[in-house]
Design an enzyme around this catalytic site. Sequence first.
Site, PDB file in Angstrom:
ATOM      1  N   GLN A 116      -7.958  22.020  16.005  1.00  0.00           N
ATOM      2  CA  GLN A 116      -9.050  21.865  16.962  1.00  0.00           C
ATOM      3  C   GLN A 116     -10.357  21.449  16.285  1.00  0.00           C
ATOM      4  O   GLN A 116     -11.104  20.633  16.820  1.00  0.00           O
ATOM      5  CB  GLN A 116      -9.257  23.171  17.734  1.00  0.00           C
ATOM      6  CG  GLN A 116      -8.180  23.434  18.779  1.00  0.00           C
ATOM      7  CD  GLN A 116      -8.424  24.725  19.544  1.00  0.00           C
ATOM      8  OE1 GLN A 116      -9.251  25.545  19.148  1.00  0.00           O
ATOM      9  NE2 GLN A 116      -7.705  24.914  20.627  1.00  0.00           N
ATOM     10  N   ASP A 175     -10.641  17.590  15.601  1.00  0.00           N
ATOM     11  CA  ASP A 175     -10.384  16.704  16.738  1.00  0.00           C
ATOM     12  C   ASP A 175     -11.631  15.887  17.106  1.00  0.00           C
ATOM     13  O   ASP A 175     -12.532  16.382  17.788  1.00  0.00           O
ATOM     14  CB  ASP A 175      -9.926  17.549  17.924  1.00  0.00           C
ATOM     15  CG  ASP A 175      -9.492  16.717  19.118  1.00  0.00           C
ATOM     16  OD1 ASP A 175      -9.604  15.474  19.054  1.00  0.00           O
ATOM     17  OD2 ASP A 175      -9.038  17.312  20.108  1.00  0.00           O
ATOM     18  N   TYR A 213      -2.951  15.973  27.843  1.00  0.00           N
ATOM     19  CA  TYR A 213      -3.426  14.778  28.526  1.00  0.00           C
ATOM     20  C   TYR A 213      -2.771  14.664  29.894  1.00  0.00           C
ATOM     21  O   TYR A 213      -1.665  15.163  30.123  1.00  0.00           O
ATOM     22  CB  TYR A 213      -3.091  13.522  27.712  1.00  0.00           C
ATOM     23  CG  TYR A 213      -3.860  13.397  26.428  1.00  0.00           C
ATOM     24  CD1 TYR A 213      -5.182  12.987  26.423  1.00  0.00           C
ATOM     25  CD2 TYR A 213      -3.257  13.687  25.210  1.00  0.00           C
ATOM     26  CE1 TYR A 213      -5.892  12.859  25.236  1.00  0.00           C
ATOM     27  CE2 TYR A 213      -3.955  13.567  24.020  1.00  0.00           C
ATOM     28  CZ  TYR A 213      -5.264  13.146  24.042  1.00  0.00           C
ATOM     29  OH  TYR A 213      -5.948  13.035  22.866  1.00  0.00           O
ATOM     30  N   ARG A 262      -2.984  17.884  19.140  1.00  0.00           N
ATOM     31  CA  ARG A 262      -3.792  18.890  19.834  1.00  0.00           C
ATOM     32  C   ARG A 262      -3.099  20.243  19.731  1.00  0.00           C
ATOM     33  O   ARG A 262      -2.473  20.727  20.676  1.00  0.00           O
ATOM     34  CB  ARG A 262      -4.035  18.461  21.271  1.00  0.00           C
ATOM     35  CG  ARG A 262      -4.979  17.265  21.316  1.00  0.00           C
ATOM     36  CD  ARG A 262      -5.670  17.092  22.632  1.00  0.00           C
ATOM     37  NE  ARG A 262      -6.887  16.300  22.461  1.00  0.00           N
ATOM     38  CZ  ARG A 262      -7.679  15.962  23.464  1.00  0.00           C
ATOM     39  NH1 ARG A 262      -7.403  16.341  24.686  1.00  0.00           N
ATOM     40  NH2 ARG A 262      -8.760  15.247  23.232  1.00  0.00           N
ATOM     41  N   SER A 299     -12.281  15.334  21.020  1.00  0.00           N
ATOM     42  CA  SER A 299     -12.944  16.419  21.739  1.00  0.00           C
ATOM     43  C   SER A 299     -14.428  16.484  21.410  1.00  0.00           C
ATOM     44  O   SER A 299     -15.269  16.605  22.308  1.00  0.00           O
ATOM     45  CB  SER A 299     -12.280  17.761  21.400  1.00  0.00           C
ATOM     46  OG  SER A 299     -10.975  17.822  21.942  1.00  0.00           O
TER      47      SER A 299
END
Length: 374
Positions: A126, A129, A229, A121, A132
Site C-alpha cells: 500500500q 502504490d 478495480y 494491491r 492511490s
Amino acid sequence: MKIAVLKEGADGERRVAATPETVKKFTSLGADLAVETGAGAAASITDQAYADAGATVADRAAVLAGADIVLGVQGPEPASLAGMKPGAWLVAGLNPFGERARVDGYAAAGIEALAMEFMPRITRAQSMDILSSQSNLSGYKAVLDAAGEYGRAFPMMMTAAGTVSAAKVFVMGVGVAGLQAIATARRLGAQVSATDVRSATKEQIQSLGAKPIFVENVKGIEGEGSGGYATEMSAEYQAAQAELVSAHIAKQDIVITTALIPGRPAPRLISDAQIATMRAGSVIVDLAVEQGGNVEGAVAGQVVERHGVKIVGHRNVPSRLAADASALFARNLFNFLSAFWNKEAGRPVLDAEIGDAVRLTQGGKVVNERLLGV
C-alpha cells in the site's frame, strides 16, 4: 549503488521522482544520489536543496553514467537514456499499455523496466502504490477545479438578503479519487451524492456523509474485479444504471467522473443527451479524459462548453499539485526500494510476488505476463 533522478521531459509534467527528504533516506541506506539539474524546479525544489541533502547535481549524461537505478515520474523516451548501462533499473510510472512501443525500446536497450502502476494491491504494498497516492490528490483537485469553473458558491449561506442553496455534487466512480472528491466537496459545504458499480462502496459513501445512488433492481452484479478495480458490467446493469443516472444528473450542479479500467479505454458514463438535461452553468470534471474520457465531448487538456455546461478535461491532474504530488510519489518509490534493500548486496533484491508484478523487461525481452501477446 548509484541512484539517478531525472528531470521530466513530458509536456506539462511538473513532478519529480525524488525530494530532499527521500535523497537523505536513500543516502542513509548507503546509496549515492545524482539528480539532473533543474529536476525539481517545477515542484519548487531547488538544486541547492538536493545538494544540501547529499545529492550530486549534474547534467543528464553525468547523472546516467554508471547509474544502477534511474528514477522517474513518467517513463522517458528510450533515446533519452543513452549511456544507461545494460541491466540497470528504470523505476517510474511507465504506462505499459499506452506506451507499448516505449516498453519495447527499454527491452532493446537492455534496461530492466519496473512499472510502478503495476504494483499489486496487497496490504504490504500500500505504501508503494503510486496510483492511490496520486489519485487521492486528483480527487481533491477535481473539486477545486470544479469550484473554480462554477459560477456560484458551494455551501448553503443564510444572509439578510436571502438564502444561497448548497451546490449539488455528484461523484461517479468511488475509488481513491472519488472518495477524496466526496470528502473535499463535503468540506466545502456541498450536498454530495455518489455512485459506483461496486456495491461494496455504498457504505464508504455513507461514511463520508454523502448519499449513495445505486441500481437496486438488478441482482447478482457486484462489479468488483481483481485488485479492487471495477469491471465492465452486463448490458442489463448498464441500461438500469443509465436510466437512474439520467434522472439524477439533470438535478446536479457539478459532476465529477473518475471511472477507469486498467488496460482498457475509460467507460462512457455521461452522454451528450444527458449533458443537455443539466442546467446552464453546471460543471463536469472528467478525470479519465486522458484514457478516452467518461464524458462524451470531453477534450483532453481543455475546458469546453456543451449545452451551456462546462466540461473540464485537464491533463495530468496530480501535476497541478506538483509539490505535494512529488512528495508522495517520491515516498512511494523509496518505500518500494527500501522494502527490498539487501544490506549485504548494497542494493534492493526483489521477491517474486512484487518483482514479477512490476517488472516489464529483463535480459532484452518483455517479460511481464500482462504484456505478452498484447
